[in-house]
Design a protein around this motif. Structure first.
Motif, PDB file in Angstrom:
ATOM      1  N   LEU A   1       0.821  -1.209   0.000  1.00  0.00           N
ATOM      2  CA  LEU A   1       0.000   0.000   0.000  1.00  0.00           C
ATOM      3  C   LEU A   1       0.857   1.261   0.000  1.00  0.00           C
ATOM      4  O   LEU A   1       0.527   2.251  -0.662  1.00  0.00           O
ATOM      5  N   ALA A   2       1.975   1.221   0.736  1.00  0.00           N
ATOM      6  CA  ALA A   2       2.862   2.385   0.789  1.00  0.00           C
ATOM      7  C   ALA A   2       3.469   2.673  -0.580  1.00  0.00           C
ATOM      8  O   ALA A   2       3.589   3.834  -0.992  1.00  0.00           O
ATOM      9  N   THR A   3       3.831   1.614  -1.306  1.00  0.00           N
ATOM     10  CA  THR A   3       4.398   1.789  -2.646  1.00  0.00           C
ATOM     11  C   THR A   3       3.364   2.347  -3.605  1.00  0.00           C
ATOM     12  O   THR A   3       3.639   3.273  -4.381  1.00  0.00           O
ATOM     13  N   ARG A   4       2.170   1.804  -3.566  1.00  0.00           N
ATOM     14  CA  ARG A   4       1.112   2.259  -4.472  1.00  0.00           C
ATOM     15  C   ARG A   4       0.753   3.720  -4.220  1.00  0.00           C
ATOM     16  O   ARG A   4       0.475   4.475  -5.156  1.00  0.00           O
ATOM     17  N   GLU A   5       0.789   4.130  -2.954  1.00  0.00           N
ATOM     18  CA  GLU A   5       0.461   5.515  -2.618  1.00  0.00           C
ATOM     19  C   GLU A   5       1.579   6.464  -3.052  1.00  0.00           C
ATOM     20  O   GLU A   5       1.321   7.550  -3.575  1.00  0.00           O
ATOM     21  N   LYS A   6       2.818   6.051  -2.856  1.00  0.00           N
ATOM     22  CA  LYS A   6       3.949   6.919  -3.196  1.00  0.00           C
ATOM     23  C   LYS A   6       4.059   7.139  -4.699  1.00  0.00           C
ATOM     24  O   LYS A   6       4.438   8.222  -5.158  1.00  0.00           O
ATOM     25  N   TYR A   7       3.728   6.101  -5.476  1.00  0.00           N
ATOM     26  CA  TYR A   7       3.852   6.191  -6.934  1.00  0.00           C
ATOM     27  C   TYR A   7       2.463   6.103  -7.574  1.00  0.00           C
ATOM     28  O   TYR A   7       2.237   5.327  -8.499  1.00  0.00           O
ATOM     29  N   LYS A   8       1.549   6.919  -7.088  1.00  0.00           N
ATOM     30  CA  LYS A   8       0.149   6.799  -7.498  1.00  0.00           C
ATOM     31  C   LYS A   8      -0.113   7.251  -8.932  1.00  0.00           C
ATOM     32  O   LYS A   8      -1.201   7.029  -9.462  1.00  0.00           O
ATOM     33  N   ASP A   9       0.868   7.886  -9.570  1.00  0.00           N
ATOM     34  CA  ASP A   9       0.688   8.259 -10.974  1.00  0.00           C
ATOM     35  C   ASP A   9       0.780   7.051 -11.896  1.00  0.00           C
ATOM     36  O   ASP A   9       0.351   7.115 -13.050  1.00  0.00           O
ATOM     37  N   ASN A  10       1.356   5.958 -11.399  1.00  0.00           N
ATOM     38  CA  ASN A  10       1.456   4.746 -12.210  1.00  0.00           C
ATOM     39  C   ASN A  10       0.168   3.934 -12.127  1.00  0.00           C
ATOM     40  O   ASN A  10      -0.558   3.988 -11.130  1.00  0.00           O
ATOM     41  N   ASP A  11      -0.084   3.185 -13.169  1.00  0.00           N
ATOM     42  CA  ASP A  11      -1.251   2.303 -13.223  1.00  0.00           C
ATOM     43  C   ASP A  11      -0.792   0.901 -12.832  1.00  0.00           C
ATOM     44  O   ASP A  11      -0.137   0.211 -13.615  1.00  0.00           O
ATOM     45  N   PHE A  12      -1.116   0.475 -11.604  1.00  0.00           N
ATOM     46  CA  PHE A  12      -0.617  -0.794 -11.078  1.00  0.00           C
ATOM     47  C   PHE A  12      -1.615  -1.926 -11.294  1.00  0.00           C
ATOM     48  O   PHE A  12      -2.776  -1.822 -10.888  1.00  0.00           O
ATOM     49  N   LEU A  13      -1.145  -2.989 -11.920  1.00  0.00           N
ATOM     50  CA  LEU A  13      -1.917  -4.224 -11.976  1.00  0.00           C
ATOM     51  C   LEU A  13      -1.751  -4.914 -10.627  1.00  0.00           C
ATOM     52  O   LEU A  13      -0.628  -5.080 -10.140  1.00  0.00           O
ATOM     53  N   HIS A  14      -2.855  -5.322 -10.001  1.00  0.00           N
ATOM     54  CA  HIS A  14      -2.752  -5.895  -8.664  1.00  0.00           C
ATOM     55  C   HIS A  14      -1.994  -7.220  -8.697  1.00  0.00           C
ATOM     56  O   HIS A  14      -2.172  -8.045  -9.599  1.00  0.00           O
ATOM     57  N   ALA A  15      -1.148  -7.405  -7.697  1.00  0.00           N
ATOM     58  CA  ALA A  15      -0.329  -8.617  -7.623  1.00  0.00           C
ATOM     59  C   ALA A  15      -1.175  -9.880  -7.493  1.00  0.00           C
ATOM     60  O   ALA A  15      -0.689 -10.985  -7.756  1.00  0.00           O
ATOM     61  N   ASP A  16      -2.433  -9.744  -7.084  1.00  0.00           N
ATOM     62  CA  ASP A  16      -3.314 -10.913  -6.985  1.00  0.00           C
ATOM     63  C   ASP A  16      -3.471 -11.613  -8.337  1.00  0.00           C
ATOM     64  O   ASP A  16      -3.625 -12.838  -8.404  1.00  0.00           O
ATOM     65  N   ILE A  17      -3.451 -10.836  -9.415  1.00  0.00           N
ATOM     66  CA  ILE A  17      -3.611 -11.429 -10.745  1.00  0.00           C
ATOM     67  C   ILE A  17      -2.399 -12.290 -11.085  1.00  0.00           C
ATOM     68  O   ILE A  17      -2.523 -13.395 -11.624  1.00  0.00           O
ATOM     69  N   PHE A  18      -1.215 -11.795 -10.740  1.00  0.00           N
ATOM     70  CA  PHE A  18       0.003 -12.582 -10.945  1.00  0.00           C
ATOM     71  C   PHE A  18      -0.015 -13.821 -10.056  1.00  0.00           C
ATOM     72  O   PHE A  18       0.323 -14.927 -10.489  1.00  0.00           O
ATOM     73  N   ALA A  19      -0.434 -13.650  -8.803  1.00  0.00           N
ATOM     74  CA  ALA A  19      -0.485 -14.776  -7.871  1.00  0.00           C
ATOM     75  C   ALA A  19      -1.470 -15.841  -8.347  1.00  0.00           C
ATOM     76  O   ALA A  19      -1.222 -17.044  -8.200  1.00  0.00           O
ATOM     77  N   ALA A  20      -2.590 -15.404  -8.922  1.00  0.00           N
ATOM     78  CA  ALA A  20      -3.573 -16.356  -9.436  1.00  0.00           C
ATOM     79  C   ALA A  20      -2.973 -17.190 -10.563  1.00  0.00           C
ATOM     80  O   ALA A  20      -3.224 -18.400 -10.662  1.00  0.00           O
ATOM     81  N   LYS A  21      -2.173 -16.547 -11.404  1.00  0.00           N
ATOM     82  CA  LYS A  21      -1.509 -17.284 -12.487  1.00  0.00           C
ATOM     83  C   LYS A  21      -0.503 -18.289 -11.918  1.00  0.00           C
ATOM     84  O   LYS A  21      -0.407 -19.428 -12.386  1.00  0.00           O
ATOM     85  N   LEU A  22       0.240 -17.867 -10.891  1.00  0.00           N
ATOM     86  CA  LEU A  22       1.196 -18.776 -10.254  1.00  0.00           C
ATOM     87  C   LEU A  22       0.477 -19.975  -9.641  1.00  0.00           C
ATOM     88  O   LEU A  22       0.975 -21.105  -9.677  1.00  0.00           O
ATOM     89  N   LYS A  23      -0.692 -19.719  -9.079  1.00  0.00           N
ATOM     90  CA  LYS A  23      -1.477 -20.802  -8.472  1.00  0.00           C
ATOM     91  C   LYS A  23      -1.911 -21.811  -9.534  1.00  0.00           C
ATOM     92  O   LYS A  23      -1.824 -23.023  -9.330  1.00  0.00           O
ATOM     93  N   VAL A  24      -2.373 -21.300 -10.677  1.00  0.00           N
ATOM     94  CA  VAL A  24      -2.795 -22.182 -11.767  1.00  0.00           C
ATOM     95  C   VAL A  24      -1.604 -22.978 -12.305  1.00  0.00           C
ATOM     96  O   VAL A  24      -1.705 -24.169 -12.594  1.00  0.00           O
ATOM     97  N   GLN A  25      -0.453 -22.304 -12.418  1.00  0.00           N
ATOM     98  CA  GLN A  25       0.745 -22.961 -12.946  1.00  0.00           C
ATOM     99  C   GLN A  25       1.416 -23.861 -11.921  1.00  0.00           C
ATOM    100  O   GLN A  25       2.268 -24.679 -12.278  1.00  0.00           O
ATOM    101  N   GLY A  26       1.047 -23.699 -10.648  1.00  0.00           N
ATOM    102  CA  GLY A  26       1.687 -24.489  -9.604  1.00  0.00           C
ATOM    103  C   GLY A  26       3.121 -24.078  -9.362  1.00  0.00           C
ATOM    104  O   GLY A  26       4.009 -24.910  -9.200  1.00  0.00           O
ATOM    105  N   GLU A  27       3.365 -22.757  -9.326  1.00  0.00           N
ATOM    106  CA  GLU A  27       4.724 -22.238  -9.117  1.00  0.00           C
ATOM    107  C   GLU A  27       4.725 -21.321  -7.899  1.00  0.00           C
ATOM    108  O   GLU A  27       4.449 -20.129  -8.007  1.00  0.00           O
ATOM    109  N   PRO A  28       5.049 -21.840  -6.713  1.00  0.00           N
ATOM    110  CA  PRO A  28       4.970 -21.033  -5.489  1.00  0.00           C
ATOM    111  C   PRO A  28       5.920 -19.843  -5.467  1.00  0.00           C
ATOM    112  O   PRO A  28       5.612 -18.823  -4.870  1.00  0.00           O
ATOM    113  N   LEU A  29       7.090 -19.978  -6.097  1.00  0.00           N
ATOM    114  CA  LEU A  29       8.059 -18.886  -6.131  1.00  0.00           C
ATOM    115  C   LEU A  29       8.372 -18.550  -7.586  1.00  0.00           C
ATOM    116  O   LEU A  29       8.884 -19.393  -8.319  1.00  0.00           O
TER     117      LEU A  29
END
Length: 363
Positions: free
Chosen positions: A209-237
């Motif tokens: 949240l601190a990063t998103r607030e500090k750089y609020k001019d950027n359009d951030f894709l939420h990390a949940d979307i990346f995590a969901a892909k990792l979950k489907v792929q079965g790649e914890p790291l």
């Protein structure tokens, strides 16, 4: 009665190996290691390391880090280093961090390409950071344009910069025809392409949240979307390659890595550090791996790792008989504990510092 002969099993093993590796790639590992701060100077097993060379020694011998995977073992962490002697996109982030920090402007810079010679070219824009990426567009007589290549800065002075041209692979769609057109002098170059489209890799919700607030001019894709892909792929790291592939598919130009009290802003194509800044947030003793996300229990698939061929051949031999694996191979093929990995901050920091090439950089 055996369903497959040893010869056929060996042939299958050779085929799978050929698909996953080549002559310039080797895999070294350390199983159940409990001292992350010493992993780089510890002798690694397997491949060309042979239990004799550490990661640091392999680098001195000319090997380059292609990828790193860390998995949760039974008694510690399993480290898997994918090393190659092939030339990679090489950006010296450690050297950059020793220089005086200068803020980078994210606005796209458009100009014309010139002096094309093979895979190198020039642009009349100076004072760029080595590793800044760009796209090259060709405009046809009817006014239509097409992206024909990616490029990144390899050298820059006050008046001009040198680019290395690389294939444009951001859109992978077999149903769409692929152009064979090459860049020509006069084609349009856009530096800092999609730099305002970003993703945050952070160890905790507060850091996120601190990063998103500090750089609020950027359009951030939420990390949940990346995590969901990792979950489907079965790649914890996520490996470096996995992060880059996801960024390309989502049109992400920059990735914000929060490591300790510093935010590193990284080009998603070259992994060059473009900028760093301090960040204040509430630290916790334990960090969440692979990063802060609301997606729970990202589990590892049984046969989804750089050692998949070992697991698969082991499964075949166990099922068909004649299991001639060594004890070492059997240990490597054990099912790893799954689920979210809670680790000490040092492990989170070292993992991403290694991916960014900052492990030996001045702090």
């Amino acid at each position: 009665m055996k369903l497959l002969s040893k010869t056929l099993i060996a042939a299958i093993s050779t085929f799978v190996l050929a698909q996953g590796l080549n002559a310039q790639t080797t895999i070294c590992y350390k199983k159940d290691w409990k001292s992350p701060s010493t992993i780089e100077t510890t002798e690694l097993e397997g491949g060309e390391c042979k239990g004799e060379f550490s990661f640091a020694q392999m680098k001195k011998n000319g090997w380059k880090l292609k990828d790193l995977k860390i998995e949760n073992g039974e008694k510690g962490l399993n480290y898997i280093y994918v090393l190659t002697d092939k030339e990679l996109i090489s950006i010296d982030n450690a050297k950059f961090m020793e220089n005086k920090y200068t803020k980078l402007e994210y606005n796209p810079i458009t100009t014309k390409i010139s002096n094309i010679n093979g895979d190198t070219a020039s642009i009349n824009v100076g004072n760029l950071r080595v590793g800044q990426s760009a796209i090259i567009e060709h405009t046809y007589k009817n006014g239509k344009s097409l992206i024909v290549a990616n490029a990144y800065v390899t050298a820059s002075n006050a008046n001009s910069s040198t680019l290395k041209i690389i294939p444009f692979l951001d859109i992978k769609q077999n149903a769409i025809p692929t152009s064979t057109r090459k860049p020509v002098n006069g084609d349009k170059v856009t530096v800092n392409y999609l730099y305002d489209s970003s993703m945050i890799i952070a160890p905790s919700q507060d850091a996120f949240l601190a990063t998103r607030e500090k750089y609020k001019d950027n359009d951030f894709l939420h990390a949940d979307i990346f995590a969901a892909k990792l979950k489907v792929q079965g790649e914890p790291l996520p490996s470096k390659e996995t992060i880059q592939e996801f960024a390309a598919t989502q049109n992400i130009g920059t990735i914000f890595f929060v490591i300790g009290s510093t935010t590193y802003i990284v080009d998603s194509k070259t992994f060059a550090i473009l900028e760093k800044g301090s960040l204040s947030y509430n630290f916790t003793q334990d960090e969440k791996m692979p990063f802060y996300t609301r997606i729970e229990k990202i589990e590892k698939n049984a046969f989804d790792s750089v050692l998949d061929y070992e697991n698969w051949i082991g499964f075949l031999k166990t099922f068909l008989g004649d299991d001639e694996r060594t004890e070492e191979q059997i240990l490597l093929e054990d099912e790893l504990e799954s689920g979210a990995l809670q680790v000490k901050g040092e492990i989170y920091n070292n993992y991403y510092k290694t991916i960014l090439g900052l492990k030996d950089a001045a702090k």
